[in-house]
Design an enzyme around this catalytic site. Structure first.
Site, PDB file in Angstrom:
ATOM      1  N   ASP A 485       0.660  -1.429  -0.303  1.00 14.23           N
ATOM      2  CA  ASP A 485       0.162  -0.003  -0.379  1.00 14.23           C
ATOM      3  C   ASP A 485       1.100   1.810   0.113  1.00 14.23           C
ATOM      4  O   ASP A 485       1.498   1.335   0.482  1.00 14.23           O
ATOM      5  CB  ASP A 485      -0.720  -0.092   0.996  1.00 14.23           C
ATOM      6  CG  ASP A 485      -2.405   0.781   1.165  1.00 14.23           C
ATOM      7  OD1 ASP A 485      -3.004   0.953   0.588  1.00 14.23           O
ATOM      8  OD2 ASP A 485      -1.911   1.888   1.703  1.00 14.23           O
ATOM      9  N   GLU A 522       1.644   0.219  -4.757  1.00 14.84           N
ATOM     10  CA  GLU A 522       0.869   1.557  -5.561  1.00 14.84           C
ATOM     11  C   GLU A 522       2.918   2.956  -5.587  1.00 14.84           C
ATOM     12  O   GLU A 522       3.327   2.681  -4.446  1.00 14.84           O
ATOM     13  CB  GLU A 522       0.161   2.088  -4.785  1.00 14.84           C
ATOM     14  CG  GLU A 522      -0.673   1.693  -4.940  1.00 14.84           C
ATOM     15  CD  GLU A 522      -2.308   2.095  -3.903  1.00 14.84           C
ATOM     16  OE1 GLU A 522      -3.551   2.645  -3.751  1.00 14.84           O
ATOM     17  OE2 GLU A 522      -1.976   1.997  -2.696  1.00 14.84           O
TER      18      GLU A 522
END
Length: 880
Positions: A485, A522
């Protein structure tokens, strides 16, 4: 931050837009929100970066002191400068005054760091200035080299005796709470690690550490009873850590040591299904374990039947949204609140469903789980019993169940922030070594650009925690991949350290092949770390060539249209009717503007289909020869990958509206259900048939809807649950989505939710799923979709009709012995490739004999090299 915000996925809107890729790479950092200083916390403008050097923002270049304790003890500071290596390590501090610790005082350093610490200076006009001191750098310098090799948490020897160890270099004392008694721990002065060796009967017992330490967040010395950051097991609601050995045979389900996994799939060929554990089964009436890990052991449930069908078609991985211990959900079922309304009785466009759900959202059983509490323990709310190691056994059984269905397992991991910091009850790391694990701004406040209390993975021991945690999941839980993340908030070096540690795992030594574990994340570039301000980030461009993939937002935006945070959600794209089937939104611009934008979107899609390669050369829609890196994406290069596998393609994921909901907003409302289905497949195809890895959100092949909710992190089962049985609908029309993140779109949402024509029937759902599986089978069986290098892609892949005369809304790609036509227009399209005239092409057998009889009518005229494709269809032709 409020408790609700701290425990959520929510981020400030402008920052969130960047975090999720509405804009790719920033040219300059955004102003960042700083965490409000807790009561009693002073600013910390001085940063002690190593044992010799202090940097002090706003100080005069004159002698100063580091004062500690209550009796006037101090270290003298003399004006100095940063060395080249210090400038390299701390680029964001290079413009601030630097000081050197007087060599005569350096013997006091370790003592000073375990006490209240302030920097003071008499200014030229006689005033005395004082500020707090940030200490992560000097802690790394003094202790990092030894501490990074320490075994932390509970470690068992061969005789069954555990040693518990915690890194707490600034603590005055650390003791172990166990069995209602306090056991002293011994400090290693060279590493800052405190240890105690226990007896064999400690196994299975709950414990905490009692840490006495100076806490800058409250400006006083505190004694914290805190769980172990290296916990291997927990009691319910994370109240206590448990002395548990993950190698204990009693924690291994039958067959665990001989677990047979599906064959490893190279990252560049991976097709990934993103899935939330509770969504998967909580409303599956055929599951014996709704909402639990064990739902993946129910082979006859509708959900598992569907996953097996995807696996047979070519899906290789299931990506689980966060499954580590989080701070949000009450783990005991008796403590979980439930909506007390008859939700099904309300109108499909009513605001009453969301109002009822919002009242219990903070206490219900639902959250995405992006609020880490303990990074390396399974979340207890998904276990049959959260109080003890059952969660370990059941997580392992989940992995077994997925592997048995032909799927490898990816974990979504969130090392970029913690649920809380300071003295908050949900703060673990910061209550043990205050001011170290969290990333601090120049004034000493905790960075919150990720929505929560940011972590400093650039610091030695936070970086170690990331590596150790990932290795534990891979080795002890046999997880096959990790999705990071907000990976751009972590150093590239830390992610590569993870890769190196995984590569060292072998079947003979560790029971797993670490080199087969895939990594992606990400790579958004924003916040206080943006543009490599503090370190070389793990961003899209920086990770190219490393074998670690990053999500690519380029083709995603092109296929959907606009960006995730458009004020008007009706902005159209390639697969949603831009120019070729316009809706009524003025945000789309004039027909000429739409045509120009559509053709540029087609260039972005071409780059995406190559695997987002920076050096791939092609003719763009203006007729110019360009490289992928030369195509513009909101001021950044569209192509950034060095090889297929560097960029991960997707059309939707858990963030933002589902693909069906996005198309509901963007397609003209009159669009028939069959045509919506076809556009769904077309959009999914742009990722499924690309070079490199691709991901889709679970249920997208079933036209999954969240009733237009764009941020369903805390929207409960009502809006999030997957519906495997088409008789239950697809989730559309379950009321207006929660106001907090959607109210600005309610005027657009109401007429859509009220329209029964937008709630698809079983025929459309079945058709979409079958057509998508055909695409997966084509990808899985055609070697040309797994090209290993830019050179191979350049040789095999081309866009023969690209240029000034290319058809708006139609994209034709040649790939080795395949020709693929994406026809997003509402009319049948003819694409003539004169160079192929005479070549024996035919519709791919998997489509010619597939379930979609409309696609089966696609044809090829050999004499002219003309491919004819029905409206809203992707057709794959193969040379015979």
């Amino acid at each position: 931050m409020s408790s609700t915000t701290r425990r959520s996925r929510r981020r400030p809107a402008a920052v969130l837009a960047l975090a999720l890729g509405a804009t790719a790479l920033l040219v300059s950092p955004l102003p960042q929100p700083a965490a409000a200083a807790p009561s009693g916390q002073e600013q910390a403008l001085a940063q002690w970066i190593d044992r010799d050097t202090v940097v002090w923002k706003g100080a005069e270049h004159a002698p100063a002191l580091l004062e500690f304790g209550s009796h006037g003890a101090h270290l003298r500071l003399v004006p100095g400068s940063l060395s080249p290596s210090e400038r390299l390590a701390y680029p964001h501090l290079t413009h601030y005054p630097a000081f050197t610790v007087d060599p005569r005082d350096r013997g006091l350093t370790r003592t000073a760091l375990r006490d209240a610490l302030h920097a003071t200076q008499r200014t030229a006009d006689g005033r005395r200035t004082t500020t707090g001191v940030q200490i992560p750098g000097v802690l790394d310098d003094l202790y990092g080299a030894r501490a990074q090799h320490a075994a932390l948490g509970p470690v068992f020897s061969r005789d069954g005796r555990p040693t518990l160890a915690v890194w707490a270099p600034t603590a005055r004392t650390v003791a172990l709470e166990l069995d209602g008694r306090t056991v002293p721990m011994r400090r290693d002065d060279t590493s800052g690690v405190w240890r105690v060796r226990g007896a064999r009967d400690w196994a299975g017992k709950p414990y905490r550490y009692r840490v006495t330490v100076w806490a800058p967040s409250v400006g006083k010395t505190v004694t914290n009873d805190v769980t172990d950051p290296y916990s291997t097991a927990l009691t319910a609601d994370s109240a206590r850590s448990l002395v548990v050995d993950l190698a204990d045979p009693q924690l291994a389900p039958a067959g665990w040591t001989q677990l047979h996994k599906p064959a490893a799939v190279p990252l560049r060929r991976a097709r990934i299904q993103e899935l939330h554990i509770r969504d998967f089964s909580v409303e599956d009436r055929t599951s014996r374990h709704p909402g639990q890990y064990l739902a993946f052991t129910d082979p006859r449930s509708d959900g598992m039947r569907h996953l097996r069908s995807l696996a047979r078609a070519g899906t290789s991985y299931v990506h689980l949204l966060p499954a580590f211990d989080s701070a949000t959900v009450p783990e005991k079922r008796a403590d979980q609140a439930r909506p007390d309304c008859d939700l099904a009785s309300y109108a499909p466009d009513s605001d009453r469903q969301q109002d009822c759900i919002t009242k219990t959202a903070a206490r219900d059983a639902y959250n995405w789980g992006y609020d880490p509490l303990h990074y390396t323990v399974p979340e207890g709310s998904y276990a049959s019993d959260p109080d003890g190691p059952a969660r370990t056994v059941e997580f392992r059984r989940m992995v077994q169940g997925l592997n048995g269905a032909g799927l490898r397992t990816v974990m979504d991991v969130v090392y970029n922030h913690t649920a809380a910091s300071g003295q908050d009850p949900h703060s673990v790391l910061d209550r043990i070594v205050p001011g170290y694990y969290q990333r601090l701004m120049d004034d000493g406040s905790v960075a919150t650009s990720t929505c929560c209390s940011g972590t400093a993975t650039e610091h030695t021991m936070m970086g170690k925690l990331v590596v150790d945690s990932v290795v534990t999941w891979a080795k002890e839980y046999k997880v096959d991949g990790f999705r990071f993340d907000l990976m751009g908030h972590q150093p590239k070096a830390n992610i590569l350290a993870v890769r190196k540690a995984l590569d060292a795992l072998t079947p003979a030594k560790d029971g797993v092949d670490g080199k087969s574990v895939i990594l992606y994340g990400e790579g958004w570039n924003f916040g206080e770390a943006a543009n490599d301000a503090r370190f070389v980030q793990a961003t899209q461009q920086n990770m190219a060539g490393t074998g670690v993939a990053t999500f690519s937002d380029r083709a995603r935006d092109a296929v959907r249209g606009g960006g995730p945070f458009d004020a008007d959600p009706r902005v159209q794209g390639f697969a949603s009717g831009l120019y070729t089937d316009p809706n009524s939104s003025p945000a789309n611009g004039s027909p000429a503007e739409q045509r120009t934008r559509l053709l540029h979107y087609q260039d972005l899609l071409k780059v995406g289909l190559t695997g987002n390669l920076a050096d791939y050369t092609f003719t763009d829609s203006t007729g110019h020869q360009v490289k992928g890196s030369g195509v513009d994406y909101n001021g950044a290069p569209a192509g950034y990958a060095a090889a297929p596998g560097d960029a991960l393609a997707y059309a939707d994921a858990h963030d933002n509206e589902t693909l069906y909901d996005a198309l509901a907003y963007k397609l003209p409302q009159r669009t028939a259900a069959a045509d919506r289905s076809r556009m769904q497949v077309l959009a999914l195809a742009t990722a499924a048939l690309s070079q490199g890895p691709a991901l889709s959100q679970a249920g997208s092949d079933l036209l999954r809807s969240k009733s237009l909710d764009r941020n369903s992190f805390d929207s409960g089962d009502w809006f999030n649950a997957l519906h495997w049985n088409c008789a239950d609908g697809n989730g559309f029309g379950r009321g207006l989505p929660p106001a907090a993140d959607n109210k600005d779109k309610w005027p657009y949402a109401r007429p859509l939710l009220a329209d029964p024509a937008l709630r698809p029937e079983c025929a459309a759902i079945h058709q979409t799923s079958a057509a998508y599986r055909d695409l997966l089978r084509i990808h899985a069986t055609e070697p040309a979709f797994g090209l290993p290098t830019t050179a191979a892609v350049q040789k095999a892949l081309s866009f023969p009709l690209s240029g000034r005369d290319e058809t708006p809304g139609v994209l034709t790609m040649r790939l080795d012995n395949l020709v693929i036509v994406f026809n997003a227009t509402p009319q049948r399209a003819q694409q003539t490739v004169q160079a192929l005239a005479g070549d024996p092409y035919a519709l791919h057998p998997l489509q010619a004999h597939g379930t979609d009889r409309t696609t089966a009518t696609a044809s090829y005229a050999r004499s002219s090299g003309t491919f004819t494709v029905p409206a809203r269809t992707v057709a794959v032709f193969r040379r015979g």
